[in-house]
Each structure stands twice: as C-alpha cells, then as structure tokens.
Write a protein that holds these residues in place. Structure first.
Motif, PDB file in Angstrom:
ATOM      1  N   LYS A  47      44.195  42.161  33.618  1.00  0.00           N
ATOM      2  CA  LYS A  47      45.265  40.663  33.975  1.00  0.00           C
ATOM      3  C   LYS A  47      44.618  39.721  35.133  1.00  0.00           C
ATOM      4  O   LYS A  47      43.879  40.983  35.905  1.00  0.00           O
ATOM      5  CB  LYS A  47      46.195  40.821  34.257  1.00  0.00           C
ATOM      6  CG  LYS A  47      47.477  42.300  33.478  1.00  0.00           C
ATOM      7  CD  LYS A  47      47.906  41.697  32.332  1.00  0.00           C
ATOM      8  CE  LYS A  47      49.112  42.522  31.776  1.00  0.00           C
ATOM      9  NZ  LYS A  47      48.954  42.538  30.259  1.00  0.00           N
ATOM     10  N   ILE A  48      44.700  38.751  35.464  1.00  0.00           N
ATOM     11  CA  ILE A  48      43.671  37.832  36.388  1.00  0.00           C
ATOM     12  C   ILE A  48      45.501  37.079  36.372  1.00  0.00           C
ATOM     13  O   ILE A  48      45.901  36.078  35.290  1.00  0.00           O
ATOM     14  CB  ILE A  48      43.360  37.030  35.820  1.00  0.00           C
ATOM     15  CG1 ILE A  48      42.392  36.381  37.017  1.00  0.00           C
ATOM     16  CG2 ILE A  48      43.164  36.388  34.768  1.00  0.00           C
ATOM     17  CD1 ILE A  48      40.879  35.710  36.869  1.00  0.00           C
ATOM     18  N   ILE A  49      45.953  36.519  37.815  1.00  0.00           N
ATOM     19  CA  ILE A  49      46.263  36.003  38.537  1.00  0.00           C
ATOM     20  C   ILE A  49      45.654  34.139  38.547  1.00  0.00           C
ATOM     21  O   ILE A  49      44.530  34.503  39.478  1.00  0.00           O
ATOM     22  CB  ILE A  49      47.627  36.443  39.362  1.00  0.00           C
ATOM     23  CG1 ILE A  49      47.974  37.139  38.749  1.00  0.00           C
ATOM     24  CG2 ILE A  49      48.003  35.069  40.011  1.00  0.00           C
ATOM     25  CD1 ILE A  49      49.159  37.903  39.599  1.00  0.00           C
ATOM     26  N   LEU A  50      45.685  32.943  38.280  1.00  0.00           N
ATOM     27  CA  LEU A  50      45.545  32.204  37.947  1.00  0.00           C
ATOM     28  C   LEU A  50      46.506  30.837  38.908  1.00  0.00           C
ATOM     29  O   LEU A  50      47.095  31.230  38.138  1.00  0.00           O
ATOM     30  CB  LEU A  50      45.004  31.604  37.001  1.00  0.00           C
ATOM     31  CG  LEU A  50      44.200  31.846  36.293  1.00  0.00           C
ATOM     32  CD1 LEU A  50      43.378  31.776  34.906  1.00  0.00           C
ATOM     33  CD2 LEU A  50      42.530  32.614  37.496  1.00  0.00           C
ATOM     34  N   ASN A  51      45.398  30.429  40.321  1.00  0.00           N
ATOM     35  CA  ASN A  51      46.329  28.923  40.500  1.00  0.00           C
ATOM     36  C   ASN A  51      46.214  27.957  39.604  1.00  0.00           C
ATOM     37  O   ASN A  51      44.548  27.470  39.878  1.00  0.00           O
ATOM     38  CB  ASN A  51      45.331  28.575  42.289  1.00  0.00           C
ATOM     39  CG  ASN A  51      46.315  27.540  42.365  1.00  0.00           C
ATOM     40  OD1 ASN A  51      46.520  26.497  42.037  1.00  0.00           O
ATOM     41  ND2 ASN A  51      45.964  27.537  44.054  1.00  0.00           N
TER      42      ASN A  51
ATOM     43  N   PRO B  30      36.532  34.843  35.439  1.00  0.00           N
ATOM     44  CA  PRO B  30      35.631  35.081  36.000  1.00  0.00           C
ATOM     45  C   PRO B  30      36.070  36.410  36.012  1.00  0.00           C
ATOM     46  O   PRO B  30      37.513  37.110  36.450  1.00  0.00           O
ATOM     47  CB  PRO B  30      36.183  34.548  37.401  1.00  0.00           C
ATOM     48  CG  PRO B  30      36.545  33.453  36.834  1.00  0.00           C
ATOM     49  CD  PRO B  30      37.228  33.403  35.813  1.00  0.00           C
ATOM     50  N   THR B  31      35.207  37.476  35.173  1.00  0.00           N
ATOM     51  CA  THR B  31      35.951  38.729  35.200  1.00  0.00           C
ATOM     52  C   THR B  31      35.406  40.370  36.300  1.00  0.00           C
ATOM     53  O   THR B  31      36.340  40.102  36.542  1.00  0.00           O
ATOM     54  CB  THR B  31      34.684  39.625  34.016  1.00  0.00           C
ATOM     55  OG1 THR B  31      33.483  39.562  35.312  1.00  0.00           O
ATOM     56  CG2 THR B  31      34.093  39.077  33.272  1.00  0.00           C
ATOM     57  N   GLU B  32      35.187  39.405  37.679  1.00  0.00           N
ATOM     58  CA  GLU B  32      35.317  39.827  38.465  1.00  0.00           C
ATOM     59  C   GLU B  32      36.715  40.079  39.433  1.00  0.00           C
ATOM     60  O   GLU B  32      36.719  40.724  40.383  1.00  0.00           O
ATOM     61  CB  GLU B  32      34.265  39.469  39.915  1.00  0.00           C
ATOM     62  CG  GLU B  32      34.343  37.653  39.636  1.00  0.00           C
ATOM     63  CD  GLU B  32      33.326  37.054  39.673  1.00  0.00           C
ATOM     64  OE1 GLU B  32      32.889  35.836  39.514  1.00  0.00           O
ATOM     65  OE2 GLU B  32      33.126  37.108  38.450  1.00  0.00           O
TER      66      GLU B  32
ATOM     67  N   TYR C 241      51.625  29.064  38.943  1.00  0.00           N
ATOM     68  CA  TYR C 241      50.145  30.530  38.993  1.00  0.00           C
ATOM     69  C   TYR C 241      50.856  30.963  37.428  1.00  0.00           C
ATOM     70  O   TYR C 241      51.972  30.475  36.785  1.00  0.00           O
ATOM     71  CB  TYR C 241      50.940  31.080  39.700  1.00  0.00           C
ATOM     72  CG  TYR C 241      49.893  31.523  41.284  1.00  0.00           C
ATOM     73  CD1 TYR C 241      50.204  29.972  41.661  1.00  0.00           C
ATOM     74  CD2 TYR C 241      49.753  32.237  41.268  1.00  0.00           C
ATOM     75  CE1 TYR C 241      49.308  30.100  43.289  1.00  0.00           C
ATOM     76  CE2 TYR C 241      48.741  32.094  42.694  1.00  0.00           C
ATOM     77  CZ  TYR C 241      48.688  31.007  43.654  1.00  0.00           C
ATOM     78  OH  TYR C 241      48.267  31.197  44.779  1.00  0.00           O
ATOM     79  N   LEU C 242      49.399  31.972  36.622  1.00  0.00           N
ATOM     80  CA  LEU C 242      49.439  31.918  35.598  1.00  0.00           C
ATOM     81  C   LEU C 242      49.260  33.221  35.788  1.00  0.00           C
ATOM     82  O   LEU C 242      48.019  33.679  35.973  1.00  0.00           O
ATOM     83  CB  LEU C 242      48.569  31.123  34.806  1.00  0.00           C
ATOM     84  CG  LEU C 242      48.455  29.961  34.252  1.00  0.00           C
ATOM     85  CD1 LEU C 242      47.193  29.062  33.154  1.00  0.00           C
ATOM     86  CD2 LEU C 242      49.928  29.464  34.011  1.00  0.00           C
ATOM     87  N   LEU C 243      49.892  34.073  34.334  1.00  0.00           N
ATOM     88  CA  LEU C 243      49.655  35.232  34.542  1.00  0.00           C
ATOM     89  C   LEU C 243      48.654  35.002  32.812  1.00  0.00           C
ATOM     90  O   LEU C 243      49.653  34.927  31.756  1.00  0.00           O
ATOM     91  CB  LEU C 243      50.353  36.037  34.423  1.00  0.00           C
ATOM     92  CG  LEU C 243      50.644  37.573  34.230  1.00  0.00           C
ATOM     93  CD1 LEU C 243      49.393  38.115  35.307  1.00  0.00           C
ATOM     94  CD2 LEU C 243      51.858  38.463  34.559  1.00  0.00           C
ATOM     95  N   VAL C 244      47.507  35.719  32.753  1.00  0.00           N
ATOM     96  CA  VAL C 244      46.644  36.195  31.783  1.00  0.00           C
ATOM     97  C   VAL C 244      46.653  37.105  31.332  1.00  0.00           C
ATOM     98  O   VAL C 244      45.973  37.749  32.513  1.00  0.00           O
ATOM     99  CB  VAL C 244      45.717  35.017  32.212  1.00  0.00           C
ATOM    100  CG1 VAL C 244      45.217  35.209  30.654  1.00  0.00           C
ATOM    101  CG2 VAL C 244      45.574  33.514  32.326  1.00  0.00           C
ATOM    102  N   ASN C 245      46.821  37.563  30.185  1.00  0.00           N
ATOM    103  CA  ASN C 245      46.005  38.624  29.608  1.00  0.00           C
ATOM    104  C   ASN C 245      44.719  38.756  29.053  1.00  0.00           C
ATOM    105  O   ASN C 245      44.380  37.896  27.980  1.00  0.00           O
ATOM    106  CB  ASN C 245      47.102  39.332  28.447  1.00  0.00           C
ATOM    107  CG  ASN C 245      46.750  40.963  27.536  1.00  0.00           C
ATOM    108  OD1 ASN C 245      45.273  41.682  27.975  1.00  0.00           O
ATOM    109  ND2 ASN C 245      47.256  41.262  26.468  1.00  0.00           N
ATOM    110  N   THR C 246      43.939  39.439  30.623  1.00  0.00           N
ATOM    111  CA  THR C 246      42.040  39.311  29.624  1.00  0.00           C
ATOM    112  C   THR C 246      42.030  40.281  28.648  1.00  0.00           C
ATOM    113  O   THR C 246      40.919  40.501  27.997  1.00  0.00           O
ATOM    114  CB  THR C 246      41.506  39.578  31.492  1.00  0.00           C
ATOM    115  OG1 THR C 246      41.812  40.977  31.054  1.00  0.00           O
ATOM    116  CG2 THR C 246      41.860  38.468  32.335  1.00  0.00           C
TER     117      THR C 246
END
Length: 137
Positions: free
Chosen positions: A45-49, A37-39, A24-29
């Motif tokens: 922040k967003i967490i991505l698999n 995806p902004t939603e 998983y990534l923790l990203v500073n949007t």
C-alpha cells in the motif's frame, strides 16, 4: 451500470478541498499498472497527498488518476488505475470513504478492457522520407 467509484471519488475530493482539508489516497500497489515511487510502499500500500498545492498535471478519468509530484525532491509521474484506489480521506480529520469492491475493477476485467483497447488502437506505420540535407564541410 457504470461503476460508482469515479463518482464517489470526485464527490469526496471536492468536499475535502472545499473544507480546506488535505485529500489523501490509500492505494493498493499490487494492482496492475500502478506506477508510484516504490521506496514508499509499505505492505503493498501507499498513501499519497493529492492536495492541489502538492501535485501538478492532475488528470482524472473514469479509468485512472495521473499526476506528478515531488518525492524527496525528485519530480515523479504517478499513475493510479481507479481499481487500485482503496480510500480517499481528509488527512486532518480522517473523514472519507473506503471504496467497495466492484466487478468492473476486478483485475481480470481490467486486463480484458486494456487488451481490447490495445487491439483497437494499433500503431500507425509511418514511412520515413529521405532527407535532402547534405553534410557541408
């Protein structure tokens, strides 16, 4: 010296995958040029698999991570400059790394690098040839 983040990213990504865990990534949007995806953004922040089974067309360079993935059934392209990457970790265990600040990834340095790259790569002027095709009725 070259920035440390790409080396740590590759090492932790491989380690997580080799242990059959889900990276998983923790990203500073709020970082420039992040395209996610902004939603699904919460508090900037967003967490991505980023498990191989979950993403396609995965490309990592020393500057960015890009891939496509499905979000609510819709295929989306994702672009993450490495400067926006705050952490990579295994979803199952929480083991991973929070990336330290590096001057190479400051927003100012990012803008300076991209300005230089855009100035060096000027668009080519392409002359259109006249067509010899005729409309037949």
């Amino acid at each position: 010296m070259k920035p440390l983040r790409p080396y740590l990213y590759h090492a932790y990504y491989s380690w997580i995958i080799d242990n059959d865990n889900t990276p998983y990534l923790l990203v500073n949007t709020d970082y420039p040029d992040v395209d996610v995806p902004t939603e699904f953004i919460r508090d900037g922040k967003i967490i991505l698999n980023i498990a191989p089974r979950s993403i396609g067309q995965y490309v990592v360079t020393d500057e960015a991570i890009r891939f496509n993935a499905r979000f609510q059934g819709m295929l989306r392209d994702v672009y993450i400059p490495l400067g926006a990457l705050e952490a990579i970790y295994a979803q199952e265990t929480g083991d991973g790394v929070m990336f330290q600040d590096e001057s190479y990834y400051s927003e100012q340095a990012y803008h300076e690098r991209n300005t230089v790259l855009h100035e060096e790569v000027k668009p080519k002027v392409v002359k259109k040839k006249a067509t010899h095709l005729k409309l037949v009725k």
